[in-house]
Design a protein around this motif. Structure first.
Motif, PDB file in Angstrom:
ATOM      1  N   HIS A   1       0.598  -1.233  -0.401  1.00 41.79           N
ATOM      2  CA  HIS A   1      -0.522   0.235  -0.160  1.00 41.79           C
ATOM      3  C   HIS A   1       0.801   1.260   0.058  1.00 41.79           C
ATOM      4  O   HIS A   1       2.286   1.153  -0.027  1.00 41.79           O
ATOM      5  CB  HIS A   1      -0.770   0.320   1.618  1.00 41.79           C
ATOM      6  CG  HIS A   1      -2.088  -1.335   1.260  1.00 41.79           C
ATOM      7  ND1 HIS A   1      -3.443  -1.525   0.842  1.00 41.79           N
ATOM      8  CD2 HIS A   1      -1.132  -2.577   2.406  1.00 41.79           C
ATOM      9  CE1 HIS A   1      -3.403  -2.694   0.872  1.00 41.79           C
ATOM     10  NE2 HIS A   1      -2.884  -3.240   1.891  1.00 41.79           N
TER      11      HIS A   1
ATOM     12  N   GLY B   1       3.996   4.596   6.902  1.00 44.41           N
ATOM     13  CA  GLY B   1       2.495   4.571   6.228  1.00 44.41           C
ATOM     14  C   GLY B   1       2.057   5.483   7.397  1.00 44.41           C
ATOM     15  O   GLY B   1       3.743   6.444   7.914  1.00 44.41           O
TER      16      GLY B   1
ATOM     17  N   MET C   1      -4.023   5.304   7.575  1.00 46.41           N
ATOM     18  CA  MET C   1      -4.654   4.246   6.660  1.00 46.41           C
ATOM     19  C   MET C   1      -5.313   3.254   8.241  1.00 46.41           C
ATOM     20  O   MET C   1      -5.136   3.816   9.425  1.00 46.41           O
ATOM     21  CB  MET C   1      -3.038   4.117   6.265  1.00 46.41           C
ATOM     22  CG  MET C   1      -2.468   4.918   5.372  1.00 46.41           C
ATOM     23  SD  MET C   1      -0.577   4.055   5.531  1.00 46.41           S
ATOM     24  CE  MET C   1      -1.154   2.593   4.306  1.00 46.41           C
TER      25      MET C   1
END
Length: 395
Positions: free
Chosen positions: A132, A266, A270
């Motif tokens: 991601h 991240g 998220m």
């Protein structure tokens, strides 16, 4: 005759018993020492000898036992349950962090802090592709592209229009700004302008064909911030959208001269599942990409920019079991080193690399001395031949 009146003193005689008692000294009583039996002494000596003989053997056994101990690697130690527990604890830290900055509620980045056992030989960058993207939803993404036509007086606006049209046709909406190479060289030549470019964008991707030129123009301050100068291999004819997507999911591990390095995994906006997948994917890639492999990792922890580090993995592996890591930088295809003899220093060679570095390899001292002797012999032969010619002329 008259009697004399002299007084006579008579000593009284002491009784014999009292005199004997006074003169008699008390007799010393001798203590009898109990002698130990011979068998007890022999057994004691034998036990001491056996104990001395067993001590080095016990040390050897301890060393063997330490060598036999198996240390668990991070890929096997870090599980989904452990990552979830760490992220839950990190979420409580984010609440405390937001209380301090109540005016701004930005998406705070989450970092993985890695401590190594042995430091690599040089600085370098290691590229990791995560499942991601780590870019915030409100982040500004910039793409630096090569020029369509090279030249000093050529306008860069056609290049910007060309790349914006390609991105629009490919369905790429994440990239907000396109900067060609010429525009970067002309408009961002001062330090203040470079600083503004750094603060205005959260993620900067660079075409891998011009990465070395861009890093030379912008300078080292862009390498101090995460998500800056991310290399991307762009093929504008076939897979432009796929290449941009891979670039957005790329994270760079900047390896410095110290033992600690950080990489972004991240942000707080998220979902927890996406951050967990990024962390697990990063740990699995350490086996092949981290300098020295998984065995060179001392600890891994999660942290915010201004928070405590929550440990995920810690090992007590001794440093003598780890091979010193070495980073090998990839050289371009046209990278050739020219080598030739150096005329100013006899017996030595010079090597010149494409980046301008010069290495002089000096020959052994004996060779230089031999060459000087050869020159003297040649000069002596020439003098003797001239003398012979003069003698012949005189005759």
């Amino acid at each position: 005759m008259g009697k004399s009146n002299k007084m006579i003193s008579v000593k009284q005689a002491m009784p014999k018993k009292m005199k004997a008692k006074k003169l008699q000294k008390p007799a010393k009583v001798e203590k009898k020492v109990k002698s130990k039996p011979v068998k007890e002494i022999a057994t004691k000596l034998l036990s001491e000898e056996n104990q001395i003989a067993r001590e080095p053997q016990s040390l050897v056994n301890d060393i063997k036992q330490k060598n036999k101990t198996k240390y668990v690697m991070p890929s096997k130690s870090i599980t989904e349950k452990l990552v979830n527990l760490s992220l839950n604890a990190l979420q409580q830290l984010t609440v405390h962090y937001k209380k301090k900055n109540t005016i701004f509620e930005d998406e705070t980045p989450i970092f993985a802090e890695i401590n190594c056992i042995k430091i690599q030989n040089t600085k370098g960058n290691v590229k990791f592709v995560l499942p991601h993207t780590t870019v915030a939803s409100t982040g500004e993404v910039c793409l630096i592209t090569p020029d369509l036509k090279k030249g000093k007086k050529i306008d860069h606006e056609p290049t910007v229009d060309h790349w914006e049209e390609l991105l629009r046709n490919a369905g790429v909406t994440a990239v907000k700004t396109v900067i060609p190479m010429r525009q970067l060289r002309v408009e961002y030549d001062q330090y203040e302008l470079k600083r503004r470019l750094l603060t205005q964008h959260d993620f900067i991707m660079v075409d891998s064909r011009i990465l070395s030129h861009v890093s030379h123009i912008l300078g080292k301050m862009f390498f101090k911030k995460h998500n800056m100068l991310i290399p991307v291999r762009i093929n504008e004819k076939t897979s432009l959208k796929k290449d941009i997507d891979v670039g957005l999911r790329t994270a760079m591990l900047r390896l410095s001269e110290g033992a600690t390095s950080t990489i972004i995994v991240g942000h707080t906006g998220m979902p927890q599942k996406a951050v967990k997948e990024n962390i697990l994917s990063l740990v699995q890639q350490f086996h092949t990409k981290f300098p020295g492999g998984e065995a060179n990792i001392r600890s891994i922890a999660l942290k915010l920019p201004l928070s405590l580090a929550l440990p995920l993995y810690v090992t007590l592996r001794p440093s003598n079991t780890v091979v010193p890591p070495k980073l090998h930088h990839q050289k371009p295809k046209n990278f050739t080193v020219l080598e030739d003899e150096l005329s100013t220093i006899p017996g030595s060679t010079v090597r010149v690399a494409p980046d301008g570095t010069v290495h002089v390899k000096r020959g052994p001292v004996n060779d230089i001395g031999d060459m000087e002797e050869d020159d003297e012999e040649e000069n002596g032969e020439e003098v003797s031949s001239d003398e012979e010619a003069l003698e012949k002329e005189e005759d």
